[in-house]
Design an enzyme around this catalytic site. Structure first.
Site, mmCIF file in Angstrom:
data_model
loop_
_atom_site.group_PDB
_atom_site.id
_atom_site.type_symbol
_atom_site.label_atom_id
_atom_site.label_comp_id
_atom_site.label_asym_id
_atom_site.label_seq_id
_atom_site.Cartn_x
_atom_site.Cartn_y
_atom_site.Cartn_z
ATOM 1 N N TRP A 95 0.849 -1.197 0.000
ATOM 2 C CA TRP A 95 0.000 0.000 0.000
ATOM 3 C C TRP A 95 0.880 1.241 0.000
ATOM 4 C CZ3 TRP A 95 -1.143 -4.426 2.852
ATOM 5 C CH2 TRP A 95 -2.307 -5.090 2.451
ATOM 6 N N HIS B 188 -6.710 1.873 1.368
ATOM 7 C CA HIS B 188 -7.731 0.877 1.033
ATOM 8 C C HIS B 188 -8.952 1.123 1.930
ATOM 9 C CE1 HIS B 188 -5.616 -2.190 4.004
ATOM 10 N NE2 HIS B 188 -5.576 -0.952 4.453
ATOM 11 N N ARG C 187 -3.223 6.067 -3.501
ATOM 12 C CA ARG C 187 -1.914 5.407 -3.415
ATOM 13 C C ARG C 187 -0.857 6.222 -4.139
ATOM 14 N NH1 ARG C 187 -3.275 -0.999 -3.665
ATOM 15 N NH2 ARG C 187 -4.933 -0.885 -2.138
ATOM 16 N N GLN D 155 -12.676 1.613 -4.126
ATOM 17 C CA GLN D 155 -12.768 0.201 -3.735
ATOM 18 C C GLN D 155 -14.115 -0.065 -3.090
ATOM 19 O OE1 GLN D 155 -9.480 -0.754 -1.091
ATOM 20 N NE2 GLN D 155 -8.195 -1.365 -2.802
ATOM 21 N N VAL E 222 -6.186 -11.453 6.887
ATOM 22 C CA VAL E 222 -7.023 -12.647 6.664
ATOM 23 C C VAL E 222 -6.185 -13.917 6.760
ATOM 24 C CG1 VAL E 222 -8.910 -11.672 5.273
ATOM 25 C CG2 VAL E 222 -6.756 -12.285 4.168
ATOM 26 N N ALA F 139 -13.993 -11.412 4.637
ATOM 27 C CA ALA F 139 -13.866 -10.025 4.171
ATOM 28 C C ALA F 139 -13.350 -10.061 2.744
ATOM 29 C CB ALA F 139 -12.907 -9.257 5.059
HETATM 30 C C1 YSA Z 1 -8.181 -8.146 0.775
HETATM 31 C C2 YSA Z 1 -8.626 -9.043 1.724
HETATM 32 C C3 YSA Z 1 -9.667 -8.662 2.558
HETATM 33 O O1 YSA Z 1 -10.086 -9.520 3.543
HETATM 34 C C4 YSA Z 1 -10.271 -7.427 2.441
HETATM 35 C C5 YSA Z 1 -9.797 -6.524 1.477
HETATM 36 C C6 YSA Z 1 -8.783 -6.892 0.671
HETATM 37 C C7 YSA Z 1 -8.253 -5.925 -0.336
HETATM 38 C C8 YSA Z 1 -7.092 -5.111 0.226
HETATM 39 N N1 YSA Z 1 -7.528 -4.162 1.209
HETATM 40 C C9 YSA Z 1 -6.417 -4.373 -0.919
HETATM 41 O O2 YSA Z 1 -6.404 -3.165 -0.955
HETATM 42 N N2 YSA Z 1 -5.875 -5.172 -1.832
HETATM 43 S S1 YSA Z 1 -5.203 -4.625 -3.190
HETATM 44 O O3 YSA Z 1 -4.115 -3.749 -2.875
HETATM 45 O O4 YSA Z 1 -4.849 -5.754 -3.996
HETATM 46 O O5 YSA Z 1 -6.321 -3.778 -3.937
HETATM 47 C C10 YSA Z 1 -7.598 -4.341 -4.167
HETATM 48 C C11 YSA Z 1 -8.073 -4.004 -5.550
HETATM 49 O O6 YSA Z 1 -7.984 -2.611 -5.767
HETATM 50 C C12 YSA Z 1 -7.208 -4.612 -6.646
HETATM 51 O O7 YSA Z 1 -7.593 -5.925 -6.915
HETATM 52 C C13 YSA Z 1 -7.499 -3.690 -7.812
HETATM 53 O O8 YSA Z 1 -8.724 -4.047 -8.425
HETATM 54 C C14 YSA Z 1 -7.679 -2.361 -7.132
HETATM 55 N N3 YSA Z 1 -6.466 -1.539 -7.224
HETATM 56 C C15 YSA Z 1 -5.328 -1.653 -6.522
HETATM 57 N N4 YSA Z 1 -4.457 -0.685 -6.861
HETATM 58 C C16 YSA Z 1 -5.057 0.067 -7.803
HETATM 59 C C17 YSA Z 1 -6.349 -0.477 -8.039
HETATM 60 N N5 YSA Z 1 -7.191 0.068 -8.936
HETATM 61 C C18 YSA Z 1 -6.755 1.157 -9.593
HETATM 62 N N6 YSA Z 1 -5.559 1.740 -9.425
HETATM 63 C C19 YSA Z 1 -4.681 1.235 -8.524
HETATM 64 N N7 YSA Z 1 -3.518 1.854 -8.344
#
Ligand code: YSA
Length: 344
Positions: A154, A187, A213, A227, A270, A312
């Site tokens: 993140w 997030h 981010r 999100q 998780v 989640a």
């Molecule tokens: C995972 C497990 C849980 O129990 C609950 C939530 C999560 C998600 C976690 N909080 C998270 O942020 N994961 S992530 O960094 O992989 O981002 C989740 C989703 O956000 C990605 O699958 C993607 O669809 C989107 N994302 C991430 N970075 C992005 C983005 N979309 C656009 N621009 C970006 N820079």
């Protein structure tokens, strides 16, 4: 005498010209042509003139009377809306009118609304949280302490010199015991903690919201995007419940049967963690991160992990919009380019 008629004519013409509306013409008519009007007075005075002159001036006065009558009624007609006539030249009444362009919702707003509707129909509540967050909620309480390598996932936008007025007094007193650095939430997961701190299970919620981010942008990455978090906690919530909810959601979202694939993954909050992929247009695409809520997260909110369990998930709303509308570049959503926006 004829110069008097001439003067009268000019005076009347001037008044007609400056008349603001059709209603004012009655006054002008009375002033010049009425029984006590200026022209009538001249006509009356003719009786004292010699015959020849009376004849000549009489003729001129009658011509002027007709002229003034025509002038007043002509102008009156022109200004009266009830008598409005379409200009005859260059005016095609059969031509379609100009279309007035009306505004509509942004594609991301539409997707957001659709996601909310599907989940609320499955008895989920919608909650929202702050975009400026503390390090405690964004990381520590989610089992990501400051030395944890997963923090690199993140890329965070930190807020310098946080002003205390952003937080309410209750929050400030709490922060004395917590990590108080401020950041723009990376997030929507911090809302899991905030919600569980103030509610008892069983419950099921979604948290749609904007996240930030510090990343290089490209066709699938933005520095601010959306999100949707999901959280369901109860005495006997299992991965089978997760599978049902998620598959039901995606079938309805894409409006057709889609194939699913679950892959093991890692998120500190998780255990086990997984990623969900759907098959669209013959390709497998990752659509969310998820898992069963880690017992350390339950510890942080003082739930008894022996009594509750839950799942989640978190998905990128922009990425869902890209899949649904076949948009090749996420940056188009934020470009403000009307040629793009108007297509939805
Ligand atoms: C995972 C497990 C849980 O129990 C609950 C939530 C999560 C998600 C976690 N909080 C998270 O942020 N994961 S992530 O960094 O992989 O981002 C989740 C989703 O956000 C990605 O699958 C993607 O669809 C989107 N994302 C991430 N970075 C992005 C983005 N979309 C656009 N621009 C970006 N820079």
């Amino acid at each position: 005498m004829s110069s008097e008629l001439e003067k009268l004519k000019r005076k009347c013409e001037e008044e007609v010209k400056n008349s603001p509306n059709a209603e004012s013409f009655n006054g002008i008519r009375i002033k010049y042509l009425g029984r006590k009007g200026e022209l009538t007075k001249i006509l009356r005075s003719l009786k004292d003139l010699p015959f020849e002159e009376r004849k000549k001036i009489g003729q001129q006065a009658n011509i002027l009377k007709k002229e003034l009558e025509d002038l007043i009624s002509g102008k009156e007609k022109e200004l009266s809306t009830s008598n409005f006539q379409f200009p005859t030249s260059n005016f095609d009444i059969t031509k379609p009118g100009k279309k007035i362009s009306r505004g509509h919702f942004h594609p991301l707003t539409k997707i957001d609304e659709e996601v909310r509707q599907i989940f609320t129909s499955m008895n989920f509540s919608v909650v929202e949280g702050p975009e400026a967050e503390t390090e405690f909620y964004n990381f520590d309480a989610l089992n990501i302490p400051s030395n944890h390598p997963a923090r690199d996932v993140w890329d965070t936008l930190w807020i310098k010199n946080p002003k205390s007025e952003i937080l309410n007094p209750k929050q400030i007193s709490k922060l004395k015991f917590q990590n108080s650095k401020l950041l723009l939430r990376a997030h929507t997961s911090p809302m899991q903690i905030r919600y569980m701190e103030n509610h008892n299970p069983p419950f099921q919620i979604i948290v749609p919201g904007r996240v930030f981010r510090y990343e290089a942008t490209d066709a699938s990455h933005e520095i601010n995007f959306y999100q949707v978090e999901g959280l369901m906690v109860g005495p006997a919530v299992t991965l089978a419940n997760f599978k049902f909810v998620v598959e039901e959601f995606f079938q309805r979202f894409f409006g057709r049967q889609v194939e699913f694939r679950y892959k093991p993954s890692y998120f500190p909050f998780v255990e086990p963690g997984l990623e969900v992929e759907v098959k669209l247009g013959g390709k497998w695409l990752e659509v969310m991160g998820a898992g069963m809520v880690h017992r350390k997260v339950f510890d942080a909110v003082r739930y008894n992990p022996g009594q509750v369990q839950g799942f989640a998930f978190g998905m990128g709303l922009d990425r869902l919009a890209m899949l649904k509308y076949n948009v090749p570049d996420i940056r188009l959503f934020y470009s403000g380019d009307l040629r793009f926006i108007k297509q939805f």
